[in-house]
Design a protein around this motif. Structure first.
Motif, PDB file in Angstrom:
ATOM      1  N   SER A  88      53.916  42.525 111.463  1.00 22.84           N
ATOM      2  CA  SER A  88      52.547  42.039 111.614  1.00 22.84           C
ATOM      3  C   SER A  88      52.069  41.353 110.346  1.00 22.84           C
ATOM      4  CB  SER A  88      51.606  43.200 111.952  1.00 22.84           C
ATOM      5  OG  SER A  88      51.929  43.777 113.198  1.00 22.84           O
ATOM      6  N   ARG A  89      52.531  41.850 109.196  1.00 22.62           N
ATOM      7  CA  ARG A  89      52.092  41.285 107.919  1.00 22.62           C
ATOM      8  C   ARG A  89      52.498  39.827 107.799  1.00 22.62           C
ATOM      9  NH1 ARG A  89      48.302  42.895 104.117  1.00 22.62           N
ATOM     10  NH2 ARG A  89      48.059  40.812 103.272  1.00 22.62           N
ATOM     11  N   VAL A  90      53.639  39.459 108.340  1.00 22.01           N
ATOM     12  CA  VAL A  90      54.093  38.069 108.281  1.00 22.01           C
ATOM     13  C   VAL A  90      53.107  37.161 109.004  1.00 22.01           C
ATOM     14  CG1 VAL A  90      55.907  36.469 108.988  1.00 22.01           C
ATOM     15  CG2 VAL A  90      56.520  38.726 108.096  1.00 22.01           C
ATOM     16  N   THR A  91      52.672  37.580 110.192  1.00 23.10           N
ATOM     17  CA  THR A  91      51.711  36.798 110.963  1.00 23.10           C
ATOM     18  C   THR A  91      50.371  36.719 110.235  1.00 23.10           C
ATOM     19  OG1 THR A  91      52.768  37.553 113.000  1.00 23.10           O
ATOM     20  CG2 THR A  91      50.592  36.561 113.210  1.00 23.10           C
ATOM     21  N   ILE A  92      49.955  37.811 109.607  1.00 23.28           N
ATOM     22  CA  ILE A  92      48.695  37.821 108.866  1.00 23.28           C
ATOM     23  C   ILE A  92      48.734  36.826 107.712  1.00 23.28           C
ATOM     24  CG2 ILE A  92      47.259  39.243 107.333  1.00 23.28           C
ATOM     25  CD1 ILE A  92      47.957  41.611 109.224  1.00 23.28           C
ATOM     26  N   GLU A  93      49.857  36.742 107.018  1.00 22.45           N
ATOM     27  CA  GLU A  93      49.981  35.777 105.918  1.00 22.45           C
ATOM     28  C   GLU A  93      49.853  34.345 106.441  1.00 22.45           C
ATOM     29  OE1 GLU A  93      50.021  36.528 102.709  1.00 22.45           O
ATOM     30  OE2 GLU A  93      49.831  38.615 103.321  1.00 22.45           O
ATOM     31  N   GLN A  94      50.439  34.071 107.604  1.00 27.13           N
ATOM     32  CA  GLN A  94      50.323  32.737 108.203  1.00 27.13           C
ATOM     33  C   GLN A  94      48.881  32.429 108.569  1.00 27.13           C
ATOM     34  OE1 GLN A  94      53.059  33.205 111.473  1.00 27.13           O
ATOM     35  NE2 GLN A  94      54.831  32.526 110.284  1.00 27.13           N
ATOM     36  N   ALA A  95      48.200  33.419 109.128  1.00 26.87           N
ATOM     37  CA  ALA A  95      46.795  33.221 109.518  1.00 26.87           C
ATOM     38  C   ALA A  95      45.909  32.998 108.303  1.00 26.87           C
ATOM     39  CB  ALA A  95      46.312  34.429 110.317  1.00 26.87           C
ATOM     40  N   LYS A  96      46.158  33.723 107.226  1.00 28.92           N
ATOM     41  CA  LYS A  96      45.393  33.533 105.992  1.00 28.92           C
ATOM     42  C   LYS A  96      45.517  32.095 105.499  1.00 28.92           C
ATOM     43  CE  LYS A  96      46.225  36.580 102.772  1.00 28.92           C
ATOM     44  NZ  LYS A  96      46.993  37.587 101.982  1.00 28.92           N
ATOM     45  N   GLY A  97      46.732  31.578 105.530  1.00 26.09           N
ATOM     46  CA  GLY A  97      46.941  30.202 105.094  1.00 26.09           C
ATOM     47  C   GLY A  97      46.212  29.204 105.970  1.00 26.09           C
ATOM     48  N   ALA A  98      46.252  29.443 107.284  1.00 29.18           N
ATOM     49  CA  ALA A  98      45.565  28.539 108.208  1.00 29.18           C
ATOM     50  C   ALA A  98      44.058  28.554 107.985  1.00 29.18           C
ATOM     51  CB  ALA A  98      45.897  28.936 109.649  1.00 29.18           C
ATOM     52  N   LEU A  99      43.491  29.737 107.821  1.00 26.20           N
ATOM     53  CA  LEU A  99      42.048  29.842 107.610  1.00 26.20           C
ATOM     54  C   LEU A  99      41.637  29.250 106.263  1.00 26.20           C
ATOM     55  CD1 LEU A  99      41.371  33.429 109.003  1.00 26.20           C
ATOM     56  CD2 LEU A  99      40.607  31.266 109.989  1.00 26.20           C
ATOM     57  N   ALA A 100      42.468  29.427 105.256  1.00 29.11           N
ATOM     58  CA  ALA A 100      42.155  28.845 103.947  1.00 29.11           C
ATOM     59  C   ALA A 100      42.071  27.337 104.030  1.00 29.11           C
ATOM     60  CB  ALA A 100      43.214  29.273 102.924  1.00 29.11           C
ATOM     61  N   ARG A 101      42.972  26.734 104.816  1.00 20.44           N
ATOM     62  CA  ARG A 101      42.951  25.264 104.976  1.00 20.44           C
ATOM     63  C   ARG A 101      41.745  24.820 105.793  1.00 20.44           C
ATOM     64  NH1 ARG A 101      48.437  26.338 105.743  1.00 20.44           N
ATOM     65  NH2 ARG A 101      48.217  26.223 108.017  1.00 20.44           N
ATOM     66  N   VAL A 102      41.468  25.521 106.883  1.00 23.67           N
ATOM     67  CA  VAL A 102      40.369  25.121 107.765  1.00 23.67           C
ATOM     68  C   VAL A 102      39.022  25.219 107.058  1.00 23.67           C
ATOM     69  CG1 VAL A 102      39.070  25.800 109.822  1.00 23.67           C
ATOM     70  CG2 VAL A 102      41.562  25.662 109.920  1.00 23.67           C
ATOM     71  N   HIS A 103      38.822  26.288 106.302  1.00 25.53           N
ATOM     72  CA  HIS A 103      37.531  26.527 105.670  1.00 25.53           C
ATOM     73  C   HIS A 103      37.483  26.068 104.214  1.00 25.53           C
ATOM     74  CE1 HIS A 103      35.848  28.893 109.015  1.00 25.53           C
ATOM     75  NE2 HIS A 103      37.081  29.341 109.183  1.00 25.53           N
ATOM     76  N   ASN A 104      38.623  25.579 103.716  1.00 25.63           N
ATOM     77  CA  ASN A 104      38.696  25.124 102.321  1.00 25.63           C
ATOM     78  C   ASN A 104      38.237  26.216 101.360  1.00 25.63           C
ATOM     79  OD1 ASN A 104      39.256  23.299 100.246  1.00 25.63           O
ATOM     80  ND2 ASN A 104      37.176  22.469 100.256  1.00 25.63           N
ATOM     81  N   VAL A 105      38.831  27.410 101.519  1.00 26.53           N
ATOM     82  CA  VAL A 105      38.491  28.551 100.669  1.00 26.53           C
ATOM     83  C   VAL A 105      39.776  29.132 100.096  1.00 26.53           C
ATOM     84  CG1 VAL A 105      36.398  29.109 101.953  1.00 26.53           C
ATOM     85  CG2 VAL A 105      38.579  30.155 102.634  1.00 26.53           C
ATOM     86  N   THR A 106      39.635  30.083  99.182  1.00 22.74           N
ATOM     87  CA  THR A 106      40.798  30.753  98.619  1.00 22.74           C
ATOM     88  C   THR A 106      41.447  31.634  99.683  1.00 22.74           C
ATOM     89  OG1 THR A 106      39.584  32.713  97.889  1.00 22.74           O
ATOM     90  CG2 THR A 106      39.668  30.817  96.364  1.00 22.74           C
ATOM     91  N   VAL A 107      42.694  32.021  99.418  1.00 27.41           N
ATOM     92  CA  VAL A 107      43.392  32.891 100.362  1.00 27.41           C
ATOM     93  C   VAL A 107      42.723  34.256 100.433  1.00 27.41           C
ATOM     94  CG1 VAL A 107      45.608  33.960 100.919  1.00 27.41           C
ATOM     95  CG2 VAL A 107      45.558  31.653  99.989  1.00 27.41           C
TER      96      VAL A 107
END
Length: 242
Positions: free
Chosen positions: A185-204
């Motif tokens: 599950s942690r692998v998927t969470i890391e991918q989601a963090k990256g996606a949200l950081a790009r979408v919202h232009n925020v830090t991880v």
């Protein structure tokens, strides 16, 4: 060490042990462990590694993104306090990183570069079997007092107990299988963090808080929300819209 009230300490112990609920989320639980440990012990950062089914340590949680990167560096180069504590079954107590260059020739300089001055690592153990390790970092010259070490060890023990009593154990699932699921599950969470950081232009770090906040507010598991972000972002429009 900052002074911790007995009431606050009791609250956290109850929080760690209260895993017999239908919506228990292993990933969220271990993330909370790192944050609460940093708070109670008064250290700058905490990381947590778990063993997979092959007995190899994997990154599981950290109190911030910088600590996650340091833990991954430790795993990549196969040296560092967490690995030592895990292999030996004994804690690494107040190791001065500035004098540990011989012991950990790659890890110690990297940790010092990130501002840390000492480290303390505690093995997570189920009887004689190691299941992971907890890493505590400090940035100032004051190392852990004996009282702080005792609190850190107690938190590590309660974390292990919390994992053991989780409902999947009652269904006959082995602990190693449970932890492997959390690692996946942690692998998927890391991918989601990256996606949200790009979408919202925020830090991880900020992206992770968005993910956790959405999961909590909607009574969903962190891993399930992360899977939605990665595979079906239209199903979580509130989270993906800027």
């Amino acid at each position: 060490m900052r002074e911790v009230s007995p009431v606050r300490l009791s609250e956290v112990f109850v929080e760690f042990a209260d895993t017999l609920v239908d919506d228990f989320d292993v990933v969220e639980f271990l993330q909370t462990v790192t944050v609460r440990t940093a708070e109670l012990v008064g250290v700058s950062a905490v990381g947590l590694l778990l063993a997979d089914q092959g007995g190899q340590l994997r990154f599981m949680a950290a109190s911030d993104e910088a600590t996650k990167m340091l833990e991954l560096f430790q795993l990549q180069h196969r040296e560092g306090p967490c690995l030592e504590a895990f292999r030996s079954g004994r804690p690494v107590v107040n190791a001065d990183l500035r004098t540990a260059y011989v012991q950990w020739p790659r890890f110690a300089p990297r940790a010092v570069e990130t501002g840390h001055r000492w480290v303390h690592a505690i093995p997570l153990r189920l009887r004689s079997e190691g299941i992971g390790a907890l890493n505590l970092f400090g940035v100032d010259s004051q190392m852990l007092s004996p009282a702080s070490v005792a609190i850190a060890q107690a938190l590590a023990d309660v974390t292990t107990i919390g994992l053991l009593q989780e409902r999947t154990i009652r269904r006959g699932e082995k602990l190693t299988e449970q932890l492997q699921g959390a690692l996946n599950s942690r692998v998927t969470i890391e991918q989601a963090k990256g996606a949200l950081a790009r979408v919202h232009n925020v830090t991880v770090d900020a992206a992770f808080e968005l993910l956790r906040g959405y999961a909590r507010n909607n009574s969903r598991k962190l891993a399930d929300v992360a899977q939605a972000v990665v595979t079906d972002p239209r199903s979580v429009p509130e989270l993906m819209l800027t």
